[in-house]
Write an enzyme that holds these catalytic residues in place. Structure first.
Site, PDB file in Angstrom:
ATOM      1  N   HIS A  85      38.814  43.908  47.980  1.00  0.00           N
ATOM      2  CA  HIS A  85      40.127  44.406  47.543  1.00  0.00           C
ATOM      3  C   HIS A  85      40.060  45.820  46.981  1.00  0.00           C
ATOM      4  CE1 HIS A  85      39.224  42.563  43.472  1.00  0.00           C
ATOM      5  NE2 HIS A  85      39.947  43.565  43.048  1.00  0.00           N
ATOM      6  N   ASN A 211      44.423  33.619  44.488  1.00  0.00           N
ATOM      7  CA  ASN A 211      44.197  34.746  43.577  1.00  0.00           C
ATOM      8  C   ASN A 211      44.291  34.285  42.118  1.00  0.00           C
ATOM      9  OD1 ASN A 211      43.793  37.413  42.774  1.00  0.00           O
ATOM     10  ND2 ASN A 211      45.901  38.062  43.196  1.00  0.00           N
ATOM     11  N   TRP A 212      43.416  34.808  41.261  1.00  0.00           N
ATOM     12  CA  TRP A 212      43.356  34.470  39.826  1.00  0.00           C
ATOM     13  C   TRP A 212      43.012  33.000  39.591  1.00  0.00           C
ATOM     14  CZ3 TRP A 212      43.193  38.772  37.169  1.00  0.00           C
ATOM     15  CH2 TRP A 212      43.944  39.883  37.587  1.00  0.00           C
ATOM     16  N   ASP A 220      34.895  38.416  48.642  1.00  0.00           N
ATOM     17  CA  ASP A 220      35.537  39.667  48.219  1.00  0.00           C
ATOM     18  C   ASP A 220      34.515  40.803  48.076  1.00  0.00           C
ATOM     19  OD1 ASP A 220      37.314  41.520  47.278  1.00  0.00           O
ATOM     20  OD2 ASP A 220      38.260  40.189  45.815  1.00  0.00           O
ATOM     21  N   ASN A 326      49.512  40.981  43.001  1.00  0.00           N
ATOM     22  CA  ASN A 326      48.369  40.729  42.132  1.00  0.00           C
ATOM     23  C   ASN A 326      48.808  40.673  40.662  1.00  0.00           C
ATOM     24  OD1 ASN A 326      45.567  40.424  41.593  1.00  0.00           O
ATOM     25  ND2 ASN A 326      45.420  42.602  41.098  1.00  0.00           N
ATOM     26  N   GLY A 654      39.882  46.707  36.930  1.00  0.00           N
ATOM     27  CA  GLY A 654      39.002  47.864  36.837  1.00  0.00           C
ATOM     28  C   GLY A 654      37.550  47.427  36.909  1.00  0.00           C
ATOM     29  N   SER A 656      36.682  45.092  38.765  1.00  0.00           N
ATOM     30  CA  SER A 656      36.513  44.622  40.140  1.00  0.00           C
ATOM     31  C   SER A 656      35.411  45.389  40.847  1.00  0.00           C
ATOM     32  CB  SER A 656      37.816  44.802  40.922  1.00  0.00           C
ATOM     33  OG  SER A 656      38.744  43.855  40.501  1.00  0.00           O
ATOM     34  N   PHE A 672      34.805  39.700  40.821  1.00  0.00           N
ATOM     35  CA  PHE A 672      36.049  40.073  41.507  1.00  0.00           C
ATOM     36  C   PHE A 672      37.314  39.514  40.898  1.00  0.00           C
ATOM     37  CE2 PHE A 672      37.321  36.418  44.149  1.00  0.00           C
ATOM     38  CZ  PHE A 672      36.157  35.654  44.228  1.00  0.00           C
ATOM     39  N   ASP A 673      37.227  38.651  39.894  1.00  0.00           N
ATOM     40  CA  ASP A 673      38.497  38.132  39.375  1.00  0.00           C
ATOM     41  C   ASP A 673      38.309  37.451  38.025  1.00  0.00           C
ATOM     42  OD1 ASP A 673      41.217  37.862  39.523  1.00  0.00           O
ATOM     43  OD2 ASP A 673      41.238  36.434  41.188  1.00  0.00           O
TER      44      ASP A 673
HETATM   45  N1  ARG Z   1      42.910  39.414  41.144  1.00  0.00           N
HETATM   46  C1  ARG Z   1      42.012  40.426  41.640  1.00  0.00           C
HETATM   47  C2  ARG Z   1      41.870  41.545  40.635  1.00  0.00           C
HETATM   48  O1  ARG Z   1      42.811  41.922  39.984  1.00  0.00           O
HETATM   49  C3  ARG Z   1      42.495  41.065  42.889  1.00  0.00           C
HETATM   50  C4  ARG Z   1      42.599  40.167  44.023  1.00  0.00           C
HETATM   51  C5  ARG Z   1      43.148  40.885  45.211  1.00  0.00           C
HETATM   52  N2  ARG Z   1      43.636  39.919  46.170  1.00  0.00           N
HETATM   53  C6  ARG Z   1      44.919  39.665  46.365  1.00  0.00           C
HETATM   54  N3  ARG Z   1      45.218  38.653  47.127  1.00  0.00           N
HETATM   55  N4  ARG Z   1      45.878  40.380  45.832  1.00  0.00           N
HETATM   56  O2  ARG Z   1      40.832  42.152  40.533  1.00  0.00           O
END
Ligand code: ARG
Length: 723
Positions: A85, A211-212, A220, A326, A654, A656, A672-673
């Site tokens: 991402h 996500n989350w 990712d 997101n 950030g 990420s 990544f999350d």
């Molecule tokens: N939740 C992740 C973050 O903020 C980003 C995931 C991106 N994927 C998505 N499906 N929007 O780092």
């Protein structure tokens, strides 16, 4: 150095060493790590904790910033690992409906096939950090506005001096809410290329549904490469450039990773609110978060509808949609965890604890009470115009064309000032970067989406209460002569989009060089509207400046009291600078009678796969997973191919792409999350449920080897392909 700062820093050094357990919520500054050393060794760290303070040594020298994301060098040839991402914008920028990199992914089989990631893509390598608090805060003027101006000017002077030699990018970052200022020197690499990203069905498997959330099965990850001029110095994108050879890179790990193992995350977390006060949490819960959700939903619906049957438009809006969705989901989860982990109560308790802890020190108590009273007044003042200020900001977010016009207009105004007095984005040192970011924005402008977005927020502006009007919008609507709000808004939009050249590359480039008079002589409808709004914006900026000055005076007092309460163990809130977090691989109980394991494996992919986006794994991946063709990458205890894992470390946006390292300092995965139950960790960390989600390095290698045939990348990582 102020006496306040001295107590803050001395206290920090002494008590960290003395206190027993290191809680896992920390976002430590690298220079704080040696003080945590004994504890970390006990937890299994094989590196010398002193190494962390050496930014140009191993492993910190391999950890880099991409601006909005974190990353790390993983080969001697400048190869960089980060999240899918985080390279998504580069996939979008290089995609066409005929060559849909967003859907299919990208693999450069040789270096010559690598493409420029984005015109404004950057890699920052931190090379030095020095304390400049004394210089920044020496002899402060009494007025808050002057205080803010003085701090800004001194920061700017120190940055200019630091960048004089060329090739470096410097910043002066504020820590502990303004109690400490550090000057950071970075190498800024401007030629960044896309090397490899798996298809969407791996890199974004589960998309917004997952996500989350944990359990997770998203691969990712993606790779960039940093290039420099033949002389080894940063250079603009050019085919003549050569791969950057970093002094250090991380070794990707195939070592087994088990529940209970120590991991650490090194990267650049953006912003956290852990040191904010209860009143701020109240405001966020009552207004900021619900509004952020509502407005994102409005804009997202409109952009989704525009691209529904048109892949070209969908591609243009792809990054904006990903970002809107997101945060839409994050803020929804944040509100939920406000309730489930009791964020407001925790903050109130903390304030009571602070008052109790300093009760026997009348001087500290008096300082704290005075500061707290002032802060309360400021926050309430600020929220008195929040509806108006929020809508005003969204006009630009919703309309990249209005935002481009505003940038051009402001540039023409700021150019007339001495460089030291200009707003930051418009200084000479930022000229190239400003031009590059305009180029990037321009590439994704779609006038139909732009108009539909702006319409939403002109309608919102029309609904504002009488004491919070945006006068230039009111004037523009009245000037249409139409009757009824909707008719006025549509008439204004007709006018704005009928006679503007915003979005036209050649004309925008010419405008970039022009004076305000020249710009206005063009009679460009969007530029004229931006110019009329700017007066209102400038008024806001002045108010915000005085507020910032006051906060930089007040907050350190409040933080000092918190430090006393915590027995000295305090790390600063995230501020997009280099940090390290420690924790262990560990599951959690999301609710009564339910326990989540800390690792997922490919059996979960087979369970989730539907063949339809967003649960559409590549066919080859499914075949290999069903046949259990895991090569040398399987996890012995799982008896399967691991995909993701969670740890008790904490991250935020950030972070990420942050390197996740094992006790030996090998790259065991990428953060990544955050998880749903722990998403309130930006405010308060609940160790029972706060987790970071990482993709496992063994899964990355397996996908490269067994699915995508990225054997060249694999070899560069020092691995022998087995498929
Ligand atoms: N939740 C992740 C973050 O903020 C980003 C995931 C991106 N994927 C998505 N499906 N929007 O780092």
């Amino acid at each position: 150095m102020s006496s306040l700062l001295r107590t803050l820093l001395c206290g920090l050094a002494l008590t960290i060493a003395a206190t027993a357990a290191v809680a896992d919520d920390g976002l430590w500054m690298p220079q704080q790590i040696p003080q945590l050393g004994d504890e970390l060794r006990k937890r299994g760290l094989q590196l010398d904790p002193k190494q962390f303070a050496d930014l140009t040594g191993f492993p910190m020298g391999a950890v880099v910033h991409l601006g909005g994301c974190s990353a790390s060098f993983v080969s001697p040839q400048g190869l960089i690992a980060t999240n899918h991402h985080c390279v998504y914008g580069a996939l979008q920028f290089n995609a066409t409906p005929q060559n849909d990199l967003v859907k299919n992914g990208f693999l450069a089989k040789t270096m010559t096939e690598e493409v420029q990631a984005l015109p404004d893509a950057r890699v920052y390598v931190t090379t030095n950090i020095e304390d400049v608090t004394a210089q920044i805060l020496a002899k402060m003027p009494a007025s808050d506005e002057e205080r803010a101006k003085t701090i800004t000017r001194r920061r700017r002077e120190m940055i200019n001096e630091c960048e004089k030699a060329g090739g470096t990018r410097c910043l002066v970052a504020s820590y502990f809410d303004g109690a400490q200022y550090l000057r950071i020197t970075q190498m800024e690499i401007r030629d960044v290329r896309l090397v490899y990203a798996p298809p969407l069905g791996v890199g974004n498997f589960g998309d917004e549904i997952d996500n989350w959330m944990w359990p997770r099965h998203t691969g990712d990850f993606g790779f960039y490469r940093a290039y420099v001029g033949k002389d080894g110095k940063p250079a603009d994108f050019s085919r003549e450039n050569v791969p950057y050879q970093p002094k250090h890179h991380l070794k990707i790990s195939t070592r087994d990773l088990d529940p209970g193992d120590l991991v650490f995350v090194a990267g650049y977390p953006g912003v956290t609110e852990r040191h904010s006060v209860a009143l701020e949490v109240e405001h966020d819960e009552a207004y900021d978060l619900p509004t952020a959700i509502r407005y994102r939903q409005l804009l997202n619906d409109v952009l989704q509808a525009r691209g529904k049957d048109n892949r070209d438009i969908a591609l243009k809006n792809a990054s904006r949609i990903a970002s809107l969705e997101n945060y839409l989901k994050k803020y929804t989860g944040t509100l939920e965890s406000f309730r489930s982990i009791g964020v407001l109560e925790a903050k109130r308790k903390e304030e009571a604890a602070i008052r109790a802890a300093i009760a026997n020190d009348p001087k500290l108590t008096a300082e704290y009470d005075a500061a707290f009273g002032e802060l309360t007044k400021l926050l309430n003042e600020q929220s008195a115009t929040r509806e108006r200020d929020t809508v005003f900001g969204w006009l630009y977010t919703a309309s990249p064309m209005l935002s481009q016009a505003n940038t051009l207009y402001r540039l023409s105004q700021e150019k007339t000032k001495a460089d030291l007095d200009r707003a930051d984005d418009y200084t000479e040192r930022n000229r190239k970067r400003l031009a590059a970011s305009m180029t990037r924005t321009r590439r994704s402008i779609e006038p139909g989406s732009d108009r539909a977005g702006l319409r939403l927020f002109l309608l919102e502006a029309a609904k504002l209460p009488a004491n919070q009007r945006i006068k230039p919008v009111d004037d523009a609507l009245a000037a249409t002569g139409a009757t009824g709000t909707e008719a006025q808004v549509d008439a204004l939009l007709d006018k704005l989009y009928a006679s503007t050249n915003i979005g036209n590359a050649d004309i925008e480039k010419a405008m970039f060089e022009e004076t305000t008079e020249q710009l206005l002589a063009r009679k460009d409808s969007m530029l004229d509207f931006a110019a009329s709004l700017r007066k209102f914006g400038a008024e806001n900026d002045r108010r915000n400046l005085a507020r910032a000055g006051a906060l930089s005076r007040i907050r350190p007092v409040i933080l000092n009291a918190l430090r006393v309460t915590r027995g000295g163990r305090l790390y600063p809130d995230a501020n997009s600078t280099l940090r390290v977090a420690f924790g262990t691989v560990e599951g959690y109980a999301p609710r009564d009678a339910v326990r989540f394991a800390p690792q997922t494996d490919v059996r979960g992919i087979l369970e989730k796969d539907t063949g339809v986006e967003p649960f559409n794994s590549p066919k080859k991946l499914l075949e290999r997973a069903r046949a259990k063709e895991f090569g040398t990458y399987a996890d012995p205890e799982l008896g399967s191919m691991p995909v993701a894992f969670i740890s008790t470390t904490t991250v935020t946006n950030g972070s990420s792409g942050s390197a996740t390292l094992n006790a030996w300092g090998e790259l065991n995965g990428l953060a990544f999350d955050m998880n749903w139950e722990g998403v309130g960790a930006d405010y308060v960390v609940d160790p029972d449920v706060t987790r970071t989600i990482h993709v496992d390095s063994r899964y990355m290698l397996w996908v490269m080897d067994a699915v995508d045939g990225a054997h060249n990348v694999l070899r560069e990582l020092g691995m022998k392909p087995v498929f």
